[in-house]
Scaffold this active site. Structure first.
Site, mmCIF file in Angstrom:
data_model
loop_
_atom_site.group_PDB
_atom_site.id
_atom_site.type_symbol
_atom_site.label_atom_id
_atom_site.label_comp_id
_atom_site.label_asym_id
_atom_site.label_seq_id
_atom_site.Cartn_x
_atom_site.Cartn_y
_atom_site.Cartn_z
ATOM 1 N N CYS A 192 21.318 52.056 65.932
ATOM 2 C CA CYS A 192 21.825 51.424 67.162
ATOM 3 C C CYS A 192 21.960 52.460 68.272
ATOM 4 O O CYS A 192 21.662 52.166 69.428
ATOM 5 C CB CYS A 192 23.133 50.680 66.903
ATOM 6 S SG CYS A 192 22.878 49.079 66.091
ATOM 7 N N ARG A 233 22.702 52.598 60.015
ATOM 8 C CA ARG A 233 22.661 51.521 61.029
ATOM 9 C C ARG A 233 23.217 52.008 62.371
ATOM 10 O O ARG A 233 22.657 51.731 63.432
ATOM 11 C CB ARG A 233 23.444 50.323 60.506
ATOM 12 C CG ARG A 233 23.502 49.126 61.422
ATOM 13 C CD ARG A 233 22.189 48.381 61.506
ATOM 14 N NE ARG A 233 21.619 48.475 62.843
ATOM 15 C CZ ARG A 233 20.581 47.743 63.255
ATOM 16 N NH1 ARG A 233 19.983 46.888 62.438
ATOM 17 N NH2 ARG A 233 20.124 47.869 64.470
ATOM 18 N N CYS A 250 28.574 50.044 72.351
ATOM 19 C CA CYS A 250 28.388 49.124 71.214
ATOM 20 C C CYS A 250 28.872 47.724 71.621
ATOM 21 O O CYS A 250 28.246 46.709 71.324
ATOM 22 C CB CYS A 250 29.206 49.557 70.003
ATOM 23 S SG CYS A 250 29.107 51.300 69.551
ATOM 24 N N CYS A 270 26.666 44.980 73.401
ATOM 25 C CA CYS A 270 25.815 44.094 72.597
ATOM 26 C C CYS A 270 26.634 43.240 71.635
ATOM 27 O O CYS A 270 26.485 42.032 71.599
ATOM 28 C CB CYS A 270 24.777 44.917 71.837
ATOM 29 S SG CYS A 270 23.425 45.468 72.917
ATOM 30 N N CYS A 297 37.271 58.246 33.318
ATOM 31 C CA CYS A 297 38.618 58.071 33.876
ATOM 32 C C CYS A 297 38.885 56.649 34.339
ATOM 33 O O CYS A 297 40.013 56.169 34.260
ATOM 34 C CB CYS A 297 38.847 59.022 35.041
ATOM 35 S SG CYS A 297 38.822 60.750 34.553
ATOM 36 N N CYS A 342 32.431 59.142 35.819
ATOM 37 C CA CYS A 342 33.403 58.257 36.483
ATOM 38 C C CYS A 342 34.053 57.357 35.436
ATOM 39 O O CYS A 342 35.266 57.129 35.450
ATOM 40 C CB CYS A 342 32.727 57.363 37.524
ATOM 41 S SG CYS A 342 31.534 58.147 38.622
HETATM 42 C C1 HEC Z 1 21.142 47.171 72.705
HETATM 43 C C2 HEC Z 1 22.057 46.398 71.892
HETATM 44 C C3 HEC Z 1 22.829 47.120 70.806
HETATM 45 C C4 HEC Z 1 23.784 48.103 70.959
HETATM 46 C C5 HEC Z 1 24.254 48.765 72.247
HETATM 47 C C6 HEC Z 1 24.292 48.366 69.636
HETATM 48 N N1 HEC Z 1 23.683 47.581 68.715
HETATM 49 FE FE1 HEC Z 1 24.208 47.351 66.778
HETATM 50 N N2 HEC Z 1 22.677 46.055 66.492
HETATM 51 C C7 HEC Z 1 21.792 45.669 67.454
HETATM 52 C C8 HEC Z 1 20.770 44.829 66.862
HETATM 53 C C9 HEC Z 1 19.589 44.190 67.595
HETATM 54 C C10 HEC Z 1 21.088 44.719 65.488
HETATM 55 C C11 HEC Z 1 20.343 43.913 64.418
HETATM 56 C C12 HEC Z 1 20.652 42.437 64.595
HETATM 57 C C13 HEC Z 1 22.128 42.206 64.601
HETATM 58 O O1 HEC Z 1 22.760 42.211 63.525
HETATM 59 O O2 HEC Z 1 22.698 42.085 65.731
HETATM 60 C C14 HEC Z 1 22.320 45.490 65.301
HETATM 61 C C15 HEC Z 1 22.986 45.578 64.087
HETATM 62 C C16 HEC Z 1 24.183 46.251 63.913
HETATM 63 C C17 HEC Z 1 24.941 46.259 62.683
HETATM 64 C C18 HEC Z 1 24.551 45.563 61.376
HETATM 65 C C19 HEC Z 1 25.047 44.154 61.265
HETATM 66 C C20 HEC Z 1 24.696 43.519 59.945
HETATM 67 O O3 HEC Z 1 25.137 42.390 59.712
HETATM 68 O O4 HEC Z 1 23.994 44.113 59.124
HETATM 69 C C21 HEC Z 1 26.040 47.041 62.892
HETATM 70 C C22 HEC Z 1 27.139 47.375 61.905
HETATM 71 C C23 HEC Z 1 25.958 47.522 64.263
HETATM 72 N N3 HEC Z 1 24.823 47.019 64.855
HETATM 73 C C24 HEC Z 1 26.874 48.372 64.851
HETATM 74 C C25 HEC Z 1 26.706 48.944 66.124
HETATM 75 C C26 HEC Z 1 27.529 50.018 66.654
HETATM 76 C C27 HEC Z 1 28.704 50.654 65.929
HETATM 77 C C28 HEC Z 1 27.049 50.310 67.897
HETATM 78 C C29 HEC Z 1 27.475 51.429 68.833
HETATM 79 C C30 HEC Z 1 27.247 52.771 68.302
HETATM 80 C C31 HEC Z 1 25.963 49.380 68.150
HETATM 81 N N4 HEC Z 1 25.754 48.603 67.050
HETATM 82 C C32 HEC Z 1 25.263 49.303 69.360
HETATM 83 C C33 HEC Z 1 21.855 45.953 68.798
HETATM 84 C C34 HEC Z 1 22.762 46.827 69.384
HETATM 85 C C1 HEC Z 2 39.148 63.146 35.803
HETATM 86 C C2 HEC Z 2 39.320 61.736 36.098
HETATM 87 C C3 HEC Z 2 38.476 61.123 37.176
HETATM 88 C C4 HEC Z 2 37.118 61.151 37.314
HETATM 89 C C5 HEC Z 2 36.080 61.876 36.471
HETATM 90 C C6 HEC Z 2 36.810 60.325 38.448
HETATM 91 N N1 HEC Z 2 37.962 59.823 39.001
HETATM 92 FE FE1 HEC Z 2 38.102 58.602 40.598
HETATM 93 N N2 HEC Z 2 40.110 58.835 40.598
HETATM 94 C C7 HEC Z 2 40.855 59.420 39.591
HETATM 95 C C8 HEC Z 2 42.275 59.310 39.911
HETATM 96 C C9 HEC Z 2 43.424 59.800 39.071
HETATM 97 C C10 HEC Z 2 42.346 58.607 41.151
HETATM 98 C C11 HEC Z 2 43.606 58.221 41.945
HETATM 99 C C12 HEC Z 2 44.317 59.390 42.536
HETATM 100 C C13 HEC Z 2 43.448 60.153 43.495
HETATM 101 O O1 HEC Z 2 43.021 59.577 44.530
HETATM 102 O O2 HEC Z 2 43.140 61.327 43.213
HETATM 103 C C14 HEC Z 2 40.975 58.339 41.547
HETATM 104 C C15 HEC Z 2 40.612 57.679 42.710
HETATM 105 C C16 HEC Z 2 39.355 57.157 42.959
HETATM 106 C C17 HEC Z 2 39.002 56.300 44.073
HETATM 107 C C18 HEC Z 2 39.940 55.857 45.183
HETATM 108 C C19 HEC Z 2 40.792 54.706 44.754
HETATM 109 C C20 HEC Z 2 41.618 54.136 45.901
HETATM 110 O O3 HEC Z 2 42.422 53.240 45.612
HETATM 111 O O4 HEC Z 2 41.450 54.542 47.064
HETATM 112 C C21 HEC Z 2 37.680 55.975 43.937
HETATM 113 C C22 HEC Z 2 36.851 55.069 44.844
HETATM 114 C C23 HEC Z 2 37.190 56.661 42.755
HETATM 115 N N3 HEC Z 2 38.230 57.365 42.202
HETATM 116 C C24 HEC Z 2 35.888 56.605 42.307
HETATM 117 C C25 HEC Z 2 35.372 57.495 41.360
HETATM 118 C C26 HEC Z 2 33.956 57.669 41.112
HETATM 119 C C27 HEC Z 2 32.841 56.866 41.767
HETATM 120 C C28 HEC Z 2 33.858 58.662 40.169
HETATM 121 C C29 HEC Z 2 32.590 59.272 39.630
HETATM 122 C C30 HEC Z 2 31.685 59.852 40.645
HETATM 123 C C31 HEC Z 2 35.216 59.082 39.843
HETATM 124 N N4 HEC Z 2 36.092 58.360 40.588
HETATM 125 C C32 HEC Z 2 35.528 60.069 38.919
HETATM 126 C C33 HEC Z 2 40.337 60.018 38.471
HETATM 127 C C34 HEC Z 2 39.012 60.296 38.254
#
Ligand code: HEC
Ligand code: HEC
Length: 266
Positions: free
Chosen positions: A227, A223, A182, A185, A84, A81
């Site tokens: 959930c 996560r 989601c 909650c 480049c 990475c």
């Molecule tokens: C029954 C209640 C419940 C439902 C429904 C639920 N979650 Fe959660 N979720 C939690 C609890 C409890 C935690 C851990 C404590 C917190 O951050 O609220 C959590 C944590 C998270 C976090 C992490 C927040 C952090 O700060 O790290 C994300 C992101 C999240 N939920 C997304 C979702 C999504 C997307 C859905 C639906 C697919 C969903 N949750 C459905 C209860 C729920």
């Molecule tokens: C050969 C050169 C090359 C290598 C090796 C390379 N990249 Fe890139 N990367 C690019 C170029 C050029 C772009 C922008 C154009 C595109 O999206 O293809 C890019 C785009 C990206 C983007 C998106 C940037 C945006 O603005 O959305 C990310 C994230 C990224 N590279 C991460 C990585 C990581 C992590 C690695 C190693 C695992 C890696 N690249 C290896 C050339 C490279």
């Protein structure tokens, strides 16, 4: 308002008591944006302190692995990475704050994990890294760290719109044996107690997250899966379109919150 019936359902299911809740003391202001609150605001003081200090934050073990991978030559093109994008990764500043993002070639959204793997496959001729492997978590944490403090700024218009709408529908659809969305909650009941946890707004600005209960770093898809399992719904596969669309919707709910990866949560 469905709040009270919902809480009654949850109380029966989980056996928790509803309680009044207040914000813990501490520096939470820098982890909010208007009425949006990062999970940091809900975390206990010792968990926040662990996150605040890069030396005690266990997520930095993965950041170090990611940093090493950033400069490691791999694949048929003989590139890293860094070859480049530069050894200091300064070119990655602000990049991850815009993911998931529409990718014209893929014709759909890609999230930052998928972008990293596309880079490996297409630019390096290297194998993609497995979801939840130390390598992919590490590179994700390292790339996201370059955006730390930058506001979440995902695009939800233009070609991203239809995917954002799908994510929103997923978020609002009831599912699982508990028949909960989601939103039930994280929109209708945040700031209330659910068993030993205070429900947060479910923001994603801190992922990948080191969870003390996981004893490892985990992706936002992990996560989501947890959930979904909590409400006894079938979790979607890692990297599925459903989860990437959902990830964009969740990120858009947190527009303006600072990226705080790698965060620490209970
Ligand atoms: C029954 C209640 C419940 C439902 C429904 C639920 N979650 Fe959660 N979720 C939690 C609890 C409890 C935690 C851990 C404590 C917190 O951050 O609220 C959590 C944590 C998270 C976090 C992490 C927040 C952090 O700060 O790290 C994300 C992101 C999240 N939920 C997304 C979702 C999504 C997307 C859905 C639906 C697919 C969903 N949750 C459905 C209860 C729920
Ligand atoms: C050969 C050169 C090359 C290598 C090796 C390379 N990249 Fe890139 N990367 C690019 C170029 C050029 C772009 C922008 C154009 C595109 O999206 O293809 C890019 C785009 C990206 C983007 C998106 C940037 C945006 O603005 O959305 C990310 C994230 C990224 N590279 C991460 C990585 C990581 C992590 C690695 C190693 C695992 C890696 N690249 C290896 C050339 C490279």
């Amino acid at each position: 308002m469905r709040v009270l019936p919902l809480l009654a359902t949850l109380a029966v299911t989980f056996g928790f008591a509803t309680m009044a809740w207040s914000l813990p003391a501490g520096n939470a202001a820098s982890h909010t944006a208007g009425d949006k609150k990062s999970g940091y605001v809900y975390a206990e003081p010792q968990t926040r302190a662990m996150q605040d200090d890069d030396f005690t934050n266990p997520g930095f073990l993965w950041v170090d692995k990611g940093k090493a991978l950033w400069s490691k030559v791999d694949g048929t093109a003989g590139k890293s990475c860094a070859a480049c994008h530069g050894a200091d990764a300064a070119a990655m500043r602000g990049v991850a704050a815009k993911y998931p993002k529409y990718d014209r070639k893929a014709g759909k959204l890609v999230d930052i994990e998928q972008r990293i793997n596309l880079e490996r496959v297409e630019k390096m001729g290297a194998a993609p890294l497995e979801w939840e492997s130390d390598g992919l978590l590490g590179l994700t944490a390292f790339v996201k760290l370059q955006s730390r403090g930058q506001p979440v700024a995902v695009a939800t218009d233009g070609p991203a719109r239809q995917f954002w709408l799908k994510g929103k529908t997923y978020y609002e659809t009831r599912r699982g044996q508990l028949d909960l969305a989601c939103a039930a909650c994280h929109i209708a009941n945040h700031d209330r107690k659910l068993r030993s946890e205070t429900l947060s707004q479910g923001q994603s600005n801190g992922f990948p997250t080191y969870r003390l209960s996981w004893e490892t770093l985990g992706s936002v898809h992990r996560r989501f899966r947890e959930c979904n399992s909590q409400i006894r719904a079938e979790p979607e596969p890692y990297g599925s379109d459903d989860y990437v669309n959902l990830e964009l919707y969740v990120a858009s709910r947190g527009q303006g919150l600072p990226v705080e990866s790698p965060s620490v949560r209970k």
